[in-house]
Design an enzyme around this catalytic site. Structure first.
Site, PDB file in Angstrom:
ATOM      1  N   ASN A  13       0.825  -1.202   0.000  1.00 17.72           N
ATOM      2  CA  ASN A  13       0.000   0.000   0.000  1.00 17.72           C
ATOM      3  C   ASN A  13       0.870   1.268   0.000  1.00 17.72           C
ATOM      4  O   ASN A  13       1.509   1.595   0.998  1.00 17.72           O
ATOM      5  CB  ASN A  13      -0.877  -0.064   1.266  1.00 17.72           C
ATOM      6  CG  ASN A  13      -1.782   1.140   1.424  1.00 17.72           C
ATOM      7  OD1 ASN A  13      -1.615   2.144   0.730  1.00 17.72           O
ATOM      8  ND2 ASN A  13      -2.724   1.028   2.333  1.00 17.72           N
ATOM      9  N   GLY A  15       0.062   4.267   0.284  1.00 17.79           N
ATOM     10  CA  GLY A  15      -0.381   5.219   1.328  1.00 17.79           C
ATOM     11  C   GLY A  15       0.341   4.962   2.635  1.00 17.79           C
ATOM     12  O   GLY A  15       0.747   5.887   3.336  1.00 17.79           O
ATOM     13  N   ASP A  70       0.841  -3.641  12.150  1.00 16.03           N
ATOM     14  CA  ASP A  70      -0.464  -4.282  12.132  1.00 16.03           C
ATOM     15  C   ASP A  70      -1.304  -3.548  13.162  1.00 16.03           C
ATOM     16  O   ASP A  70      -0.829  -3.270  14.268  1.00 16.03           O
ATOM     17  CB  ASP A  70      -0.342  -5.768  12.482  1.00 16.03           C
ATOM     18  CG  ASP A  70      -1.574  -6.546  12.033  1.00 16.03           C
ATOM     19  OD1 ASP A  70      -1.980  -6.382  10.873  1.00 16.03           O
ATOM     20  OD2 ASP A  70      -2.147  -7.293  12.845  1.00 16.03           O
ATOM     21  N   PHE A 149      -9.794   7.594   8.122  1.00 13.61           N
ATOM     22  CA  PHE A 149     -10.213   6.404   7.385  1.00 13.61           C
ATOM     23  C   PHE A 149     -10.746   5.390   8.388  1.00 13.61           C
ATOM     24  O   PHE A 149     -10.746   5.610   9.601  1.00 13.61           O
ATOM     25  CB  PHE A 149      -9.025   5.812   6.606  1.00 13.61           C
ATOM     26  CG  PHE A 149      -7.966   5.206   7.486  1.00 13.61           C
ATOM     27  CD1 PHE A 149      -7.047   6.008   8.149  1.00 13.61           C
ATOM     28  CD2 PHE A 149      -7.893   3.832   7.689  1.00 13.61           C
ATOM     29  CE1 PHE A 149      -6.077   5.456   8.981  1.00 13.61           C
ATOM     30  CE2 PHE A 149      -6.920   3.259   8.518  1.00 13.61           C
ATOM     31  CZ  PHE A 149      -6.012   4.084   9.163  1.00 13.61           C
ATOM     32  N   TYR A 151     -12.392   3.153  10.982  1.00 11.47           N
ATOM     33  CA  TYR A 151     -13.377   3.358  12.049  1.00 11.47           C
ATOM     34  C   TYR A 151     -13.290   4.766  12.671  1.00 11.47           C
ATOM     35  O   TYR A 151     -13.925   5.035  13.685  1.00 11.47           O
ATOM     36  CB  TYR A 151     -13.170   2.310  13.150  1.00 11.47           C
ATOM     37  CG  TYR A 151     -13.304   0.879  12.681  1.00 11.47           C
ATOM     38  CD1 TYR A 151     -14.538   0.240  12.692  1.00 11.47           C
ATOM     39  CD2 TYR A 151     -12.202   0.163  12.225  1.00 11.47           C
ATOM     40  CE1 TYR A 151     -14.672  -1.084  12.265  1.00 11.47           C
ATOM     41  CE2 TYR A 151     -12.315  -1.163  11.787  1.00 11.47           C
ATOM     42  CZ  TYR A 151     -13.552  -1.764  11.812  1.00 11.47           C
ATOM     43  OH  TYR A 151     -13.679  -3.070  11.388  1.00 11.47           O
ATOM     44  N   ASP A 152     -12.499   5.664  12.070  1.00 11.86           N
ATOM     45  CA  ASP A 152     -12.268   6.994  12.653  1.00 11.86           C
ATOM     46  C   ASP A 152     -13.546   7.741  13.053  1.00 11.86           C
ATOM     47  O   ASP A 152     -13.589   8.345  14.131  1.00 11.86           O
ATOM     48  CB  ASP A 152     -11.456   7.868  11.686  1.00 11.86           C
ATOM     49  CG  ASP A 152      -9.962   7.564  11.764  1.00 11.86           C
ATOM     50  OD1 ASP A 152      -9.558   6.788  12.645  1.00 11.86           O
ATOM     51  OD2 ASP A 152      -9.212   8.105  10.934  1.00 11.86           O
ATOM     52  N   ARG A 178      -0.952   4.763  16.386  1.00 10.84           N
ATOM     53  CA  ARG A 178       0.179   4.745  15.462  1.00 10.84           C
ATOM     54  C   ARG A 178       1.205   5.813  15.863  1.00 10.84           C
ATOM     55  O   ARG A 178       2.404   5.572  15.864  1.00 10.84           O
ATOM     56  CB  ARG A 178      -0.340   5.004  14.041  1.00 10.84           C
ATOM     57  CG  ARG A 178       0.542   4.451  12.959  1.00 10.84           C
ATOM     58  CD  ARG A 178      -0.173   4.396  11.608  1.00 10.84           C
ATOM     59  NE  ARG A 178      -1.153   3.349  11.551  1.00 10.84           N
ATOM     60  CZ  ARG A 178      -2.475   3.537  11.622  1.00 10.84           C
ATOM     61  NH1 ARG A 178      -2.978   4.747  11.721  1.00 10.84           N
ATOM     62  NH2 ARG A 178      -3.296   2.521  11.577  1.00 10.84           N
TER      63      ARG A 178
HETATM   64  P1  IMP Z   1      -3.926  -2.599   8.834  1.00 15.26           P
HETATM   65  O1  IMP Z   1      -2.995  -2.450   9.997  1.00 15.26           O
HETATM   66  O2  IMP Z   1      -3.541  -1.721   7.699  1.00 15.26           O
HETATM   67  O3  IMP Z   1      -4.131  -4.035   8.463  1.00 15.26           O
HETATM   68  O4  IMP Z   1      -5.326  -2.027   9.307  1.00 15.26           O
HETATM   69  C1  IMP Z   1      -6.270  -2.765  10.010  1.00 15.26           C
HETATM   70  C2  IMP Z   1      -7.627  -2.122   9.986  1.00 15.26           C
HETATM   71  O5  IMP Z   1      -7.827  -1.520  11.268  1.00 15.26           O
HETATM   72  C3  IMP Z   1      -7.849  -1.015   8.965  1.00 15.26           C
HETATM   73  O6  IMP Z   1      -8.337  -1.509   7.771  1.00 15.26           O
HETATM   74  C4  IMP Z   1      -8.893  -0.164   9.661  1.00 15.26           C
HETATM   75  O7  IMP Z   1     -10.163  -0.699   9.443  1.00 15.26           O
HETATM   76  C5  IMP Z   1      -8.531  -0.329  11.132  1.00 15.26           C
HETATM   77  N1  IMP Z   1      -7.658   0.772  11.567  1.00 15.26           N
HETATM   78  C6  IMP Z   1      -6.340   0.710  11.867  1.00 15.26           C
HETATM   79  N2  IMP Z   1      -5.878   1.920  12.229  1.00 15.26           N
HETATM   80  C7  IMP Z   1      -6.920   2.759  12.128  1.00 15.26           C
HETATM   81  C8  IMP Z   1      -7.075   4.160  12.358  1.00 15.26           C
HETATM   82  O8  IMP Z   1      -6.135   4.904  12.700  1.00 15.26           O
HETATM   83  N3  IMP Z   1      -8.310   4.660  12.160  1.00 15.26           N
HETATM   84  C9  IMP Z   1      -9.360   3.904  11.780  1.00 15.26           C
HETATM   85  N4  IMP Z   1      -9.288   2.609  11.527  1.00 15.26           N
HETATM   86  C10 IMP Z   1      -8.062   2.034  11.704  1.00 15.26           C
END
Ligand code: IMP
Length: 196
Positions: A13, A15, A70, A149, A151-152, A178
């Site tokens: 990704n 992004g 993750d 993005f 669940y924000d 993060r």
């Molecule tokens: P991944 O770490 O990119 O696999 O993200 C896991 C999932 O957790 C994402 O697709 C979001 O649905 C959710 N997620 C992780 N971090 C955030 C955030 O900062 N805001 C909102 N949703 C989040």
């Protein structure tokens, strides 16, 4: 002499690569996306296990240092769900939010936390660093705000009096899982790579 160190980001990704570049910009590492054809199955049962797995597989396959993260949302009243399945909870952000709100229903306890695990692996696949950042908050009954993005829009942070989706990226970073994880990681990164 100042030597730039290559760090392969265990994601396809762009992004996420950009976001990590922003966090790590002052450290002198050159970040690069993992090879396209390298698929990694997230078989771990914790965020840390999945971050370590991804970093280790990419490091071994490329012979370079690798970083992986993750992350996800854990809702207390749902026993920590969706947790490591946060991304797989629906096909779109709207789906995921509506499924979560439906499962939580009118529960009084709306406490939740976002978790972000980060791991860095050496070129031989061994783990050099692992770290977890957490942000506690509450799940609202309906979405608020249009930024961010995932669940924000339903994640309200009492300390900031806003949802993640109402915050500017800078403010979100100061509270977010993060942001916390990178803040703890950065001083440690300076110690793991010692050019001869
Ligand atoms: P991944 O770490 O990119 O696999 O993200 C896991 C999932 O957790 C994402 O697709 C979001 O649905 C959710 N997620 C992780 N971090 C955030 C955030 O900062 N805001 C909102 N949703 C989040």
């Amino acid at each position: 002499m100042n030597q730039r160190k290559l760090l392969v980001v265990a994601t396809g990704n762009p992004g996420k690569l950009k976001e990590m570049q922003l966090y790590l910009q002052d450290l002198g590492w050159e970040l690069q996306l993992k090879p396209d054809d390298l698929e990694i199955e997230e078989t771990g049962d914790t965020f840390i296990a999945n971050a370590c797995l991804k970093a280790s597989v990419v490091a071994t396959a490329t012979g370079q240092w690798s970083i992986a993260d993750d992350s996800g949302l854990m809702v207390d009243a749902l026993g920590g769900k969706p947790g490591i399945y946060s991304a797989r909870y629906g096909t779109t952000d709207a789906d995921r939010i509506s499924r979560l709100l439906q499962e939580l229903g009118s529960a009084q306890n709306r406490q939740a936390q976002f978790v972000c695990a980060i791991a860095i692996a050496r070129p031989d696949g061994t783990i050099a660093l692992q770290i977890e950042g957490i942000c506690r908050g509450e799940i609202l009954h309906s979405p608020r705000g249009s930024g961010g993005f995932g669940y924000d829009p339903i994640f309200y942070v009492p300390a900031g009096q806003q949802t993640f989706a109402e915050m500017t990226p800078e403010i979100k970073r100061s509270y977010s899982h993060r942001g916390q994880a990178f803040q703890a990681l950065i001083p440690q990164m300076a110690t793991i790579f010692n050019p001869k």
